[in-house]
Design a protein around this motif. Sequence first.
Motif, PDB file in Angstrom:
ATOM      1  N   MET A   1     -46.575 -22.134 -18.552  1.00 54.40           N
ATOM      2  CA  MET A   1     -47.096 -23.355 -17.810  1.00 54.40           C
ATOM      3  C   MET A   1     -48.840 -23.584 -18.756  1.00 54.40           C
ATOM      4  N   PRO A   2     -48.838 -22.630 -19.175  1.00 54.88           N
ATOM      5  CA  PRO A   2     -50.890 -23.111 -20.013  1.00 54.88           C
ATOM      6  C   PRO A   2     -49.921 -24.171 -21.239  1.00 54.88           C
ATOM      7  N   LEU A   3     -49.104 -24.289 -21.672  1.00 55.71           N
ATOM      8  CA  LEU A   3     -47.918 -25.591 -22.737  1.00 55.71           C
ATOM      9  C   LEU A   3     -48.292 -26.739 -21.586  1.00 55.71           C
ATOM     10  N   HIS A   4     -48.127 -26.690 -20.433  1.00 52.02           N
ATOM     11  CA  HIS A   4     -47.614 -28.087 -20.092  1.00 52.02           C
ATOM     12  C   HIS A   4     -49.452 -28.378 -19.179  1.00 52.02           C
ATOM     13  N   GLY A   5     -49.892 -27.569 -19.477  1.00 56.38           N
ATOM     14  CA  GLY A   5     -51.092 -27.436 -19.077  1.00 56.38           C
ATOM     15  C   GLY A   5     -51.681 -27.588 -17.291  1.00 56.38           C
ATOM     16  N   ALA A   6     -51.025 -26.964 -17.271  1.00 52.48           N
ATOM     17  CA  ALA A   6     -50.426 -26.232 -15.664  1.00 52.48           C
ATOM     18  C   ALA A   6     -52.394 -25.481 -14.978  1.00 52.48           C
ATOM     19  N   ILE A   7     -52.371 -25.538 -14.037  1.00 55.01           N
ATOM     20  CA  ILE A   7     -53.521 -25.132 -13.340  1.00 55.01           C
ATOM     21  C   ILE A   7     -53.426 -24.108 -12.082  1.00 55.01           C
ATOM     22  N   ARG A   8     -52.100 -24.015 -11.705  1.00 55.19           N
ATOM     23  CA  ARG A   8     -51.327 -23.074 -10.995  1.00 55.19           C
ATOM     24  C   ARG A   8     -50.086 -23.061 -10.733  1.00 55.19           C
ATOM     25  N   GLY A   9     -49.156 -22.441 -10.471  1.00 55.95           N
ATOM     26  CA  GLY A   9     -47.062 -22.168 -10.815  1.00 55.95           C
ATOM     27  C   GLY A   9     -46.965 -21.884  -8.952  1.00 55.95           C
ATOM     28  N   THR A  10     -45.881 -21.806  -8.992  1.00 54.09           N
ATOM     29  CA  THR A  10     -45.066 -21.351  -7.544  1.00 54.09           C
ATOM     30  C   THR A  10     -43.963 -20.762  -8.538  1.00 54.09           C
ATOM     31  N   LEU A  11     -43.696 -19.606  -7.878  1.00 56.10           N
ATOM     32  CA  LEU A  11     -42.077 -19.213  -8.291  1.00 56.10           C
ATOM     33  C   LEU A  11     -41.634 -18.306  -6.957  1.00 56.10           C
ATOM     34  N   ILE A  12     -40.390 -19.410  -6.804  1.00 52.85           N
ATOM     35  CA  ILE A  12     -39.565 -19.330  -5.734  1.00 52.85           C
ATOM     36  C   ILE A  12     -37.927 -18.337  -5.641  1.00 52.85           C
ATOM     37  N   THR A  13     -37.782 -17.213  -5.272  1.00 49.80           N
ATOM     38  CA  THR A  13     -36.280 -16.209  -5.433  1.00 49.80           C
ATOM     39  C   THR A  13     -35.882 -15.858  -3.997  1.00 49.80           C
ATOM     40  N   LEU A  14     -34.963 -16.128  -3.917  1.00 48.22           N
ATOM     41  CA  LEU A  14     -34.720 -15.369  -2.500  1.00 48.22           C
ATOM     42  C   LEU A  14     -34.122 -14.159  -2.765  1.00 48.22           C
ATOM     43  N   GLY A  15     -34.690 -13.365  -3.153  1.00 45.50           N
ATOM     44  CA  GLY A  15     -34.768 -11.595  -3.404  1.00 45.50           C
ATOM     45  C   GLY A  15     -36.311 -11.951  -2.633  1.00 45.50           C
ATOM     46  N   LYS A  16     -36.800 -10.001  -3.655  1.00 44.26           N
ATOM     47  CA  LYS A  16     -37.558 -10.308  -3.013  1.00 44.26           C
ATOM     48  C   LYS A  16     -38.263 -10.101  -4.474  1.00 44.26           C
ATOM     49  N   PHE A  17     -40.066  -9.820  -4.336  1.00 40.65           N
ATOM     50  CA  PHE A  17     -40.820  -9.555  -6.232  1.00 40.65           C
ATOM     51  C   PHE A  17     -40.891  -8.308  -6.558  1.00 40.65           C
ATOM     52  N   GLY A  29     -58.269 -14.257 -15.063  1.00 40.69           N
ATOM     53  CA  GLY A  29     -58.075 -14.746 -16.448  1.00 40.69           C
ATOM     54  C   GLY A  29     -56.851 -16.048 -16.293  1.00 40.69           C
ATOM     55  N   ALA A  30     -55.131 -15.706 -15.564  1.00 37.87           N
ATOM     56  CA  ALA A  30     -54.231 -16.509 -15.819  1.00 37.87           C
ATOM     57  C   ALA A  30     -54.424 -16.827 -14.091  1.00 37.87           C
ATOM     58  N   ALA A  31     -54.172 -18.336 -14.637  1.00 38.83           N
ATOM     59  CA  ALA A  31     -53.048 -19.480 -13.910  1.00 38.83           C
ATOM     60  C   ALA A  31     -52.864 -18.945 -12.815  1.00 38.83           C
ATOM     61  N   PRO A  32     -53.180 -18.619 -11.856  1.00 42.04           N
ATOM     62  CA  PRO A  32     -52.180 -18.303 -10.367  1.00 42.04           C
ATOM     63  C   PRO A  32     -51.038 -18.916 -10.325  1.00 42.04           C
ATOM     64  N   ILE A  33     -50.660 -17.432  -9.613  1.00 44.87           N
ATOM     65  CA  ILE A  33     -48.498 -18.594  -9.351  1.00 44.87           C
ATOM     66  C   ILE A  33     -48.355 -17.658  -7.353  1.00 44.87           C
ATOM     67  N   SER A  34     -47.924 -19.077  -7.018  1.00 42.23           N
ATOM     68  CA  SER A  34     -47.836 -18.420  -6.509  1.00 42.23           C
ATOM     69  C   SER A  34     -46.266 -18.034  -5.665  1.00 42.23           C
ATOM     70  N   LEU A  35     -46.373 -15.992  -5.156  1.00 47.16           N
ATOM     71  CA  LEU A  35     -44.480 -15.787  -4.990  1.00 47.16           C
ATOM     72  C   LEU A  35     -44.026 -16.538  -3.678  1.00 47.16           C
ATOM     73  N   ILE A  36     -42.903 -16.679  -3.457  1.00 48.80           N
ATOM     74  CA  ILE A  36     -42.628 -17.377  -1.926  1.00 48.80           C
ATOM     75  C   ILE A  36     -40.973 -16.305  -2.588  1.00 48.80           C
ATOM     76  N   ASP A  37     -40.785 -15.724  -1.519  1.00 47.14           N
ATOM     77  CA  ASP A  37     -39.360 -15.084  -1.507  1.00 47.14           C
ATOM     78  C   ASP A  37     -38.355 -15.493  -0.967  1.00 47.14           C
ATOM     79  N   GLY A  38     -37.408 -14.727  -0.565  1.00 44.76           N
ATOM     80  CA  GLY A  38     -36.965 -15.190   0.500  1.00 44.76           C
ATOM     81  C   GLY A  38     -36.817 -15.450   1.907  1.00 44.76           C
ATOM     82  N   GLU A  39     -37.839 -14.875   2.449  1.00 44.82           N
ATOM     83  CA  GLU A  39     -38.079 -14.479   3.694  1.00 44.82           C
ATOM     84  C   GLU A  39     -38.639 -15.085   4.091  1.00 44.82           C
ATOM     85  N   LYS A  40     -39.812 -15.551   2.583  1.00 44.27           N
ATOM     86  CA  LYS A  40     -40.642 -16.519   3.176  1.00 44.27           C
ATOM     87  C   LYS A  40     -40.308 -17.909   3.477  1.00 44.27           C
TER      88      LYS A  40
END
Length: 75
Positions: A1-17, A29-40
Motif C-alpha cells: 500500500m505505501p508503494l502506491h500511496g494508499a491511505i487504506r485498503g480492503t482484503l476480500i476472501t471467501l474463507g475466514k481471517f 500507525g499503518a493504513a487501515p485495512i478492511s477485511l471482508i470474509d466470505g460471510e460478510k
Amino acid sequence: MPLHGAIRGTLITLGKFSKGCKDVAVHQGAAPISLIDGEKLIELLIENKIGIKEHKETLIQVDDSYFEEDEVTAN
C-alpha cells in the motif's frame, strides 16, 4: 500500500481471517485495512442485490386448532 500511496485498503476472501491477520489489519500507525470474509461478502451481495435472484415462496401450515375444535363439536 505505501508503494502506491494508499491511505487504506480492503482484503476480500471467501474463507475466514486468522486472528493475526485481523490484528495486522488495524496495526497502529499503518493504513487501515478492511477485511471482508466470505460471510460478510455474501451479506453485502444480498444487501446490494448484486448477482442474486430472489424467489418468493409461500409457506402453508396446517392449523391444528381447527381440527381440535371440530372434534369437540362432534362429541
